[in-house]
Design a protein around this motif. Structure first.
Motif, PDB file in Angstrom:
ATOM      1  N   HIS A 210       6.814  12.159  10.906  1.00 54.49           N
ATOM      2  CA  HIS A 210       5.621  11.649  11.073  1.00 54.49           C
ATOM      3  C   HIS A 210       4.440  11.952  10.180  1.00 54.49           C
ATOM      4  CE1 HIS A 210       5.355  14.997  13.820  1.00 54.49           C
ATOM      5  NE2 HIS A 210       4.321  15.422  13.369  1.00 54.49           N
ATOM      6  N   ASP A 211       4.827  12.716   9.095  1.00 52.14           N
ATOM      7  CA  ASP A 211       3.862  13.644   8.090  1.00 52.14           C
ATOM      8  C   ASP A 211       3.797  12.620   6.977  1.00 52.14           C
ATOM      9  OD1 ASP A 211       3.170  16.749   7.334  1.00 52.14           O
ATOM     10  OD2 ASP A 211       3.124  15.061   6.031  1.00 52.14           O
ATOM     11  N   GLN A 212       2.550  12.122   6.515  1.00 51.65           N
ATOM     12  CA  GLN A 212       2.607  11.329   5.567  1.00 51.65           C
ATOM     13  C   GLN A 212       2.842  11.974   4.009  1.00 51.65           C
ATOM     14  OE1 GLN A 212      -1.030   8.707   5.462  1.00 51.65           O
ATOM     15  NE2 GLN A 212      -0.788   8.425   7.673  1.00 51.65           N
ATOM     16  N   VAL A 213       2.232  13.319   4.168  1.00 46.48           N
ATOM     17  CA  VAL A 213       2.490  14.048   2.721  1.00 46.48           C
ATOM     18  C   VAL A 213       4.025  14.253   2.541  1.00 46.48           C
ATOM     19  CG1 VAL A 213       2.121  16.398   1.845  1.00 46.48           C
ATOM     20  CG2 VAL A 213       0.301  15.405   3.176  1.00 46.48           C
TER      21      VAL A 213
ATOM     22  N   ARG B  16       7.086  -2.030  10.126  1.00 47.81           N
ATOM     23  CA  ARG B  16       6.016  -2.734   9.501  1.00 47.81           C
ATOM     24  C   ARG B  16       5.785  -2.981   8.360  1.00 47.81           C
ATOM     25  NH1 ARG B  16       3.269  -3.024  14.794  1.00 47.81           N
ATOM     26  NH2 ARG B  16       4.846  -4.012  15.597  1.00 47.81           N
ATOM     27  N   GLN B  17       6.231  -2.152   7.459  1.00 46.69           N
ATOM     28  CA  GLN B  17       6.073  -2.278   6.028  1.00 46.69           C
ATOM     29  C   GLN B  17       7.152  -1.302   5.288  1.00 46.69           C
ATOM     30  OE1 GLN B  17       2.332  -0.774   4.772  1.00 46.69           O
ATOM     31  NE2 GLN B  17       2.571  -1.629   2.669  1.00 46.69           N
ATOM     32  N   ILE B  18       7.599  -1.787   4.186  1.00 50.02           N
ATOM     33  CA  ILE B  18       8.744  -1.014   3.512  1.00 50.02           C
ATOM     34  C   ILE B  18       8.362  -1.195   1.973  1.00 50.02           C
ATOM     35  CG2 ILE B  18      11.243  -0.879   2.925  1.00 50.02           C
ATOM     36  CD1 ILE B  18      11.903  -2.313   5.459  1.00 50.02           C
TER      37      ILE B  18
ATOM     38  N   ILE C 257       0.789   3.002  -0.663  1.00 54.18           N
ATOM     39  CA  ILE C 257      -0.653   3.757  -0.977  1.00 54.18           C
ATOM     40  C   ILE C 257      -1.454   2.558  -1.179  1.00 54.18           C
ATOM     41  CG2 ILE C 257      -2.053   5.387  -2.473  1.00 54.18           C
ATOM     42  CD1 ILE C 257       0.349   7.188  -2.291  1.00 54.18           C
ATOM     43  N   GLU C 258      -1.173   1.723  -2.334  1.00 51.42           N
ATOM     44  CA  GLU C 258      -2.015   0.792  -2.885  1.00 51.42           C
ATOM     45  C   GLU C 258      -2.105  -0.500  -1.899  1.00 51.42           C
ATOM     46  OE1 GLU C 258      -0.188  -0.039  -6.460  1.00 51.42           O
ATOM     47  OE2 GLU C 258      -1.178   1.809  -7.357  1.00 51.42           O
TER      48      GLU C 258
END
Ligand code: ADP
Ligand code: ADP
Length: 226
Positions: free
Chosen positions: A193-196, A214-216, A223-224
């Motif tokens: 669950h860590d974006q970094v 939701r998104q791949i 990021i963009e």
């Protein structure tokens, strides 16, 4: 060939709404895929279904050209690393690493060779005779990763492997996991669950929410995007 194909996977625990709904994704050979999403969205369930330790309600998991739905975990050529390490408390580090290989009837001399090689990579040689209770959190996680490496799996499944470590150790181990992926021929699926972690480790990130993707995309694409 260790590409993975998830085909219309669904999961329904008893009498509840679907935990996973119609999940489809093709993961390339040697890809590092990160599953990113909040607690409870179904990441762990999806990983366990690929590993074969959770029943699939609907759909198929392919590893290479083989549908593994009916295969036992040990026959799927996957290895899993858990957040809580899940080491066998009564076995030494060496025995923890040997255990899965004994089950697969790998000969003793080959077991020793693989354990030695993994211990070198992870720098845990001085720990081989210790019990898990005699290890720090970071050391336990190295052993858990070592236990996975010796299986020489086609697919590495990692379920929040760094969540129990402090920030400094987490950074160190993240870099080591990245190196490990470069060094091995395995495909990695990494839950966090860590974006970094997601952005630094993933070739692609699949963002999950409430049992769906939701998104791949690549970290750049994610990021963009607005
Ligand atoms: P995540 O890994 O994203 O935190 P999980 O896959 O652990 O999510 O859980 C997804 C959902 O499935 C949660 O609502 C959780 O309560 C439910 N769940 C997980 N395991 C079980 C189980 N054994 N029985 C019933 N519900 C479960
Ligand atoms: P088996 O149980 O079939 O004799 P194992 O490979 O599990 O074979 O090894 C037996 C014992 O020797 C275990 O207790 C293990 O901890 C120990 N051992 C073997 N090789 C090493 C090693 N290189 N470093 C530390 N302990 C070892």
């Amino acid at each position: 060939m260790s590409s993975i194909s998830l085909r219309s996977l669904s999961k329904q625990y008893t009498n509840e709404k679907h935990t996973l709904e119609n999940i489809s994704l093709d993961i390339k050979d040697k890809e590092f895929l990160v599953l990113l999403g909040p607690s409870g969205c179904g990441k762990s369930t999806l990983l366990r279904m690929i590993a074969g330790i959770e029943d699939i309600t609907q759909g198929e998991v392919y590893i290479g050209d083989v549908c593994v739905n009916e295969l036992e975990p040990k026959d799927r050529e996957v290895a899993m690393v858990f957040q809580n390490y899940a080491l066998y408390p009564h076995m030494t580090v060496y025995e923890n690493m040997a255990y899965g290989l004994k089950i697969k009837k790998v000969k003793k001399i080959e077991r020793e060779k693989r354990i030695q090689a993994a211990a070198d990579i992870l720098q845990i040689n001085p720990l081989l005779k210790r019990l898990p209770s005699q290890l720090s959190g970071g050391q336990k996680q190295r052993v858990a990763i070592g236990r996975a490496i010796v299986k020489e799996p086609k697919v590495f499944l990692m379920d929040e492997p760094l969540s129990n470590l402090d920030a400094k150790l987490r950074n160190e181990m993240r870099i080591e996991i990245k190196k490990l992926h470069e060094r091995l021929d395995s495909t990695f699926i990494y839950v966090t669950h860590d974006q970094v972690e997601a952005v630094t480790l993933g070739d692609r990130i699949a963002i999950m929410a409430e049992g769906r993707f939701r998104q791949i995309g690549t970290p750049m694409e994610i990021i963009e995007s607005p």
